[in-house]
Design a protein around this motif. Structure first.
Motif, PDB file in Angstrom:
ATOM      1  N   GLY A 264       0.720  -1.331  -0.029  1.00  0.00           N
ATOM      2  CA  GLY A 264       0.029  -0.115   0.099  1.00  0.00           C
ATOM      3  C   GLY A 264       0.762   1.255  -0.035  1.00  0.00           C
ATOM      4  O   GLY A 264       0.281   2.195   0.798  1.00  0.00           O
ATOM      5  N   VAL A 265       1.947   1.225  -0.546  1.00  0.00           N
ATOM      6  CA  VAL A 265       2.870   2.300  -0.866  1.00  0.00           C
ATOM      7  C   VAL A 265       3.111   2.760  -2.328  1.00  0.00           C
ATOM      8  O   VAL A 265       2.626   1.960  -3.141  1.00  0.00           O
ATOM      9  N   LYS A 266       3.806   3.755  -2.577  1.00  0.00           N
ATOM     10  CA  LYS A 266       4.013   4.244  -3.894  1.00  0.00           C
ATOM     11  C   LYS A 266       5.628   3.569  -4.176  1.00  0.00           C
ATOM     12  O   LYS A 266       6.248   2.996  -3.407  1.00  0.00           O
ATOM     13  N   VAL A 267       5.873   3.364  -5.448  1.00  0.00           N
ATOM     14  CA  VAL A 267       6.875   2.587  -6.182  1.00  0.00           C
ATOM     15  C   VAL A 267       8.237   3.378  -5.552  1.00  0.00           C
ATOM     16  O   VAL A 267       9.162   2.632  -5.231  1.00  0.00           O
ATOM     17  N   PRO A 268       8.216   4.742  -5.644  1.00  0.00           N
ATOM     18  CA  PRO A 268       9.505   5.191  -5.202  1.00  0.00           C
ATOM     19  C   PRO A 268       9.744   4.917  -3.740  1.00  0.00           C
ATOM     20  O   PRO A 268      10.973   4.600  -3.176  1.00  0.00           O
ATOM     21  N   THR A 269       8.882   4.664  -2.745  1.00  0.00           N
ATOM     22  CA  THR A 269       8.728   4.341  -1.181  1.00  0.00           C
ATOM     23  C   THR A 269       9.594   2.886  -1.254  1.00  0.00           C
ATOM     24  O   THR A 269      10.446   2.737  -0.510  1.00  0.00           O
ATOM     25  N   VAL A 270       9.018   2.081  -2.297  1.00  0.00           N
ATOM     26  CA  VAL A 270       9.823   0.704  -2.272  1.00  0.00           C
ATOM     27  C   VAL A 270      11.049   0.676  -2.758  1.00  0.00           C
ATOM     28  O   VAL A 270      11.935   0.187  -2.085  1.00  0.00           O
ATOM     29  N   THR A 271      11.269   1.526  -3.845  1.00  0.00           N
ATOM     30  CA  THR A 271      12.746   1.626  -4.330  1.00  0.00           C
ATOM     31  C   THR A 271      13.894   2.051  -3.316  1.00  0.00           C
ATOM     32  O   THR A 271      14.733   1.515  -3.011  1.00  0.00           O
ATOM     33  N   ARG A 272      13.231   3.174  -2.486  1.00  0.00           N
ATOM     34  CA  ARG A 272      14.119   3.724  -1.563  1.00  0.00           C
ATOM     35  C   ARG A 272      14.280   2.768  -0.225  1.00  0.00           C
ATOM     36  O   ARG A 272      15.388   2.579   0.369  1.00  0.00           O
ATOM     37  N   THR A 273      13.291   1.941   0.066  1.00  0.00           N
ATOM     38  CA  THR A 273      13.073   0.951   1.237  1.00  0.00           C
ATOM     39  C   THR A 273      14.336  -0.087   0.663  1.00  0.00           C
ATOM     40  O   THR A 273      15.279  -0.520   1.685  1.00  0.00           O
ATOM     41  N   VAL A 274      14.267  -0.783  -0.422  1.00  0.00           N
ATOM     42  CA  VAL A 274      15.214  -1.735  -0.637  1.00  0.00           C
ATOM     43  C   VAL A 274      16.532  -1.281  -0.704  1.00  0.00           C
ATOM     44  O   VAL A 274      17.355  -1.922  -0.209  1.00  0.00           O
ATOM     45  N   HIS A 275      17.039  -0.268  -1.101  1.00  0.00           N
ATOM     46  CA  HIS A 275      18.352   0.320  -1.353  1.00  0.00           C
ATOM     47  C   HIS A 275      18.758   0.423   0.118  1.00  0.00           C
ATOM     48  O   HIS A 275      19.940   0.280   0.419  1.00  0.00           O
ATOM     49  N   ARG A 276      17.938   1.088   0.975  1.00  0.00           N
ATOM     50  CA  ARG A 276      18.488   1.376   2.255  1.00  0.00           C
ATOM     51  C   ARG A 276      18.533   0.236   2.965  1.00  0.00           C
ATOM     52  O   ARG A 276      19.632   0.215   3.853  1.00  0.00           O
ATOM     53  N   ILE A 277      17.543  -0.887   2.962  1.00  0.00           N
ATOM     54  CA  ILE A 277      17.762  -2.057   3.931  1.00  0.00           C
ATOM     55  C   ILE A 277      19.004  -2.919   3.499  1.00  0.00           C
ATOM     56  O   ILE A 277      19.872  -3.348   4.037  1.00  0.00           O
ATOM     57  N   ILE A 278      19.110  -2.921   2.070  1.00  0.00           N
ATOM     58  CA  ILE A 278      20.270  -3.760   1.543  1.00  0.00           C
ATOM     59  C   ILE A 278      21.599  -3.057   1.931  1.00  0.00           C
ATOM     60  O   ILE A 278      22.463  -3.938   2.347  1.00  0.00           O
ATOM     61  N   ASP A 279      21.641  -1.572   1.959  1.00  0.00           N
ATOM     62  CA  ASP A 279      23.001  -0.908   2.574  1.00  0.00           C
ATOM     63  C   ASP A 279      23.027  -1.234   4.133  1.00  0.00           C
ATOM     64  O   ASP A 279      24.399  -1.693   4.362  1.00  0.00           O
ATOM     65  N   ILE A 280      22.071  -1.239   4.724  1.00  0.00           N
ATOM     66  CA  ILE A 280      22.310  -1.602   6.091  1.00  0.00           C
ATOM     67  C   ILE A 280      22.788  -3.004   6.224  1.00  0.00           C
ATOM     68  O   ILE A 280      23.790  -3.302   7.198  1.00  0.00           O
ATOM     69  N   MET A 281      22.032  -4.162   5.775  1.00  0.00           N
ATOM     70  CA  MET A 281      22.483  -5.243   5.788  1.00  0.00           C
ATOM     71  C   MET A 281      23.860  -5.708   5.056  1.00  0.00           C
ATOM     72  O   MET A 281      24.612  -6.511   5.566  1.00  0.00           O
ATOM     73  N   PHE A 282      24.286  -4.903   3.957  1.00  0.00           N
ATOM     74  CA  PHE A 282      25.626  -5.277   3.715  1.00  0.00           C
ATOM     75  C   PHE A 282      26.612  -4.762   4.914  1.00  0.00           C
ATOM     76  O   PHE A 282      27.923  -5.364   4.619  1.00  0.00           O
ATOM     77  N   THR A 283      26.357  -3.712   5.402  1.00  0.00           N
ATOM     78  CA  THR A 283      27.478  -3.112   6.311  1.00  0.00           C
ATOM     79  C   THR A 283      27.484  -3.946   7.804  1.00  0.00           C
ATOM     80  O   THR A 283      28.370  -3.487   8.545  1.00  0.00           O
ATOM     81  N   THR A 284      26.248  -4.306   8.036  1.00  0.00           N
ATOM     82  CA  THR A 284      26.158  -5.176   9.364  1.00  0.00           C
ATOM     83  C   THR A 284      26.011  -6.642   9.174  1.00  0.00           C
ATOM     84  O   THR A 284      26.845  -7.300  10.280  1.00  0.00           O
ATOM     85  N   LEU A 285      25.146  -7.111   8.359  1.00  0.00           N
ATOM     86  CA  LEU A 285      25.052  -8.523   8.612  1.00  0.00           C
ATOM     87  C   LEU A 285      26.169  -9.389   7.593  1.00  0.00           C
ATOM     88  O   LEU A 285      26.579 -10.360   8.175  1.00  0.00           O
ATOM     89  N   VAL A 286      26.475  -8.829   6.612  1.00  0.00           N
ATOM     90  CA  VAL A 286      27.511  -9.394   5.698  1.00  0.00           C
ATOM     91  C   VAL A 286      28.786  -9.804   6.483  1.00  0.00           C
ATOM     92  O   VAL A 286      29.421 -11.125   6.415  1.00  0.00           O
ATOM     93  N   PRO A 287      29.562  -8.770   7.261  1.00  0.00           N
ATOM     94  CA  PRO A 287      30.640  -8.966   7.952  1.00  0.00           C
ATOM     95  C   PRO A 287      30.509 -10.094   8.995  1.00  0.00           C
ATOM     96  O   PRO A 287      31.655 -10.594   9.421  1.00  0.00           O
ATOM     97  N   THR A 288      29.336 -10.258   9.592  1.00  0.00           N
ATOM     98  CA  THR A 288      29.067 -11.093  10.502  1.00  0.00           C
ATOM     99  C   THR A 288      28.838 -12.588   9.953  1.00  0.00           C
ATOM    100  O   THR A 288      29.399 -13.421  10.786  1.00  0.00           O
TER     101      THR A 288
END
Length: 499
Positions: A264-288
């Motif tokens: 129930g959101v707009k496409v730009p919101t989905v795009t921003r969310t995916v990029h933001r969460i991927i960036d966070i997991m790349f810097t926190t989850l991947v090294p672990t």
């Protein structure tokens, strides 16, 4: 109160001394309607104060017996209306006590007792027999009419009560049916909804949408990311929804428009969310979750099939490619490879521990780069120790490079000679060594395909927007997605048996 007759042209009024009677309109709907029709005033409706004088009845008064001609007023001639007020009736109305006596007499007569109660004659009434009989007949008719109307009213009340009760039962049944239907719809919506409550007790739903084995693992990942997600105060989605949306993008390869409809959101919101969460997991989850373990840890829990055949196995490597929607120029760091940066696919080298965990993932390179160049330039060989054994599905042409690190590379399929392979096809109990080598080969295939099956986005084609280099990390978004998918795979229960 002075009443005036409602008939057009009639000026009779209930003034003191008049001998006329003035009657209310009946309460019975049918009779009342007949009176209104007789009055014949277009569009007129009587009220509580409307009266009709006795001049409009043949006998000079209304009769409540439906068989009497004076049941409905019928005298409306111009002569009658123009006459002066008629002479007073010869009989004055009886008082209340005498009226009660007459009513009782009529009732007794109807019951068959046939005698009269004395003292019922009105003052000034002629004492003729015919007058008494006529008066008795009229009173009997009135009493009969009252009894009939009373029975009809009682019957109508009973019928109304029965109808009300029936309607009440029907309405209650309908309400109960609607309540059950409402509960079923709520349960159905709850199952279809993408909220925490619907995921907590449904491991199959968690696995289908996220690739993770259960909600506990999902919640662990979520709480690992929470400290890094508090900065976005304008987020339209909760932390749970942001992580779920991103995992659904990886797991099911759903397009942003599809996810926008689902959440129930707009496409730009989905795009921003995916990029933001991927960036966070790349810097926190991947090294672990993605790291090269020590030799002691590697050899401690080697699967039995690998331990028997290759106890010194350190890593299993392979390459895989992912197609792009359109050929693009790839900013590659593989210098001197002879490969152009313009390609329609990305190539990766992946290193997996014998236990099934991903130990190493390279960055994406142009699809036309050679396997040897990719392995040589990605940095994997620098992690090898003397005596380590590298298993691979095919010859990467890196035997000399691996040997330079005093390690060795083996291809399990090539270890089987043609005679051994034919024996395995015809003999029910092959030799232990040959059996182990075949199992190692299957083990390699299963591990390499594990991540691809769990996160279908790695199968491509990849949207070109994900191949843009992030200046802050010098890594494009899809490379981050590949590593995040491998890190999430390491959190799952390995499909490779240890015994």
């Amino acid at each position: 109160m002075v009443h005036t007759c409602v008939v057009a042209g009639c000026r009779n009024r209930s003034t003191p001394g008049t001998a006329l009677s003035f009657y209310r309109f009946p309460r019975d709907p049918e009779r009342k309607q007949r009176w209104i029709a007789a009055v014949n005033r277009k569009g007129w409706v009587p009220n509580e104060g409307s009266r009709l004088c006795s001049n409009h009845f043949i006998s000079g008064k209304q009769v409540k017996n439906p068989r009497s001609p004076d049941y409905v007023p019928s005298v409306f001639s111009s002569d009658a209306l123009s006459q002066n007020i008629k002479e007073a009736n010869a009989f004055e109305p009886c008082d209340k006590q005498e009226a009660q006596v007459e009513a009782a007499n009529a009732l007794l007569f109807l019951q068959g007792q046939g005698h009269l109660i004395k003292g019922h004659q009105c003052e000034g009434e002629p004492k003729s027999t015919s007058s008494c009989l006529n008066s008795d007949d009229e009173r009997k008719d009135e009493v009969m009419e009252k009894i009939v109307l009373g029975c009809q009213n009682e019957s109508k009340q009973e019928e109304a009560t029965r109808i009300c009760f029936t309607k009440s039962v029907v309405y209650e049944a309908k309400v109960n049916a609607l309540r059950k239907e409402n509960m079923k719809l709520k349960e159905s919506i709850e199952k279809m909804s993408l909220n925490e409550a619907s995921f907590k007790n449904d491991p199959e739903k968690v696995q289908f949408y996220t690739g993770l084995p259960n909600y506990f693992v999902f919640e662990t990942v979520m709480w690992l990311l929470v400290p890094h997600m508090k900065g976005d105060k304008n987020a339209k989605l909760s932390v749970f929804q942001q992580l779920l949306l991103t995992l659904m993008r990886l797991r099911l390869d759903l397009r942003n428009q599809d996810l926008a409809y689902r959440f129930g959101v707009k496409v730009p919101t989905v795009t921003r969310t995916v990029h933001r969460i991927i960036d966070i997991m790349f810097t926190t989850l991947v090294p672990t979750a993605i790291f090269w373990p020590s030799r002691v840890e590697l050899r401690k829990n080697l699967p039995e099939v690998v331990k028997c055949a290759h106890p010194d196995c350190a890593v299993i490597i392979d390459c895989f490619t992912v197609s792009l929607e359109k050929a693009v120029s790839i900013d590659t760091h593989y210098h001197g490879s002879g490969a152009t940066g313009f390609s329609s696919e990305l190539k990766y080298v992946i290193g997996v521990a014998p236990q099934g965990a991903v130990m190493f993932v390279s960055r994406g390179a142009p699809g036309n780069i050679s396997d040897k160049t990719l392995v040589e330039s990605c940095g994997l060989l620098h992690k090898l120790l003397p005596g380590d054994v590298v298993l691979a599905e095919h010859d990467f042409g890196i035997k000399d490079l691996v040997g330079a690190h005093r390690a060795d590379i083996l291809i399990p399929r090539s270890e089987l000679h043609e005679t051994e392979q034919s024996n395995l096809d015809t003999i029910d109990e092959p030799s232990l060594a040959a059996s182990q080598r075949v199992n190692v080969h299957k083990h390699v295939e299963r591990i390499i395909q594990m991540v691809k099956r769990r996160y279908s986005m790695l199968a491509g084609p990849v949207e070109n927007a994900f191949t843009v280099i992030d200046r802050s990390t010098s890594v494009n978004t899809f490379d981050k997605m590949v590593q995040v998918a491998c890190a999430l795979n390491n959190l799952c229960i390995s499909a490779v048996p240890h015994e």
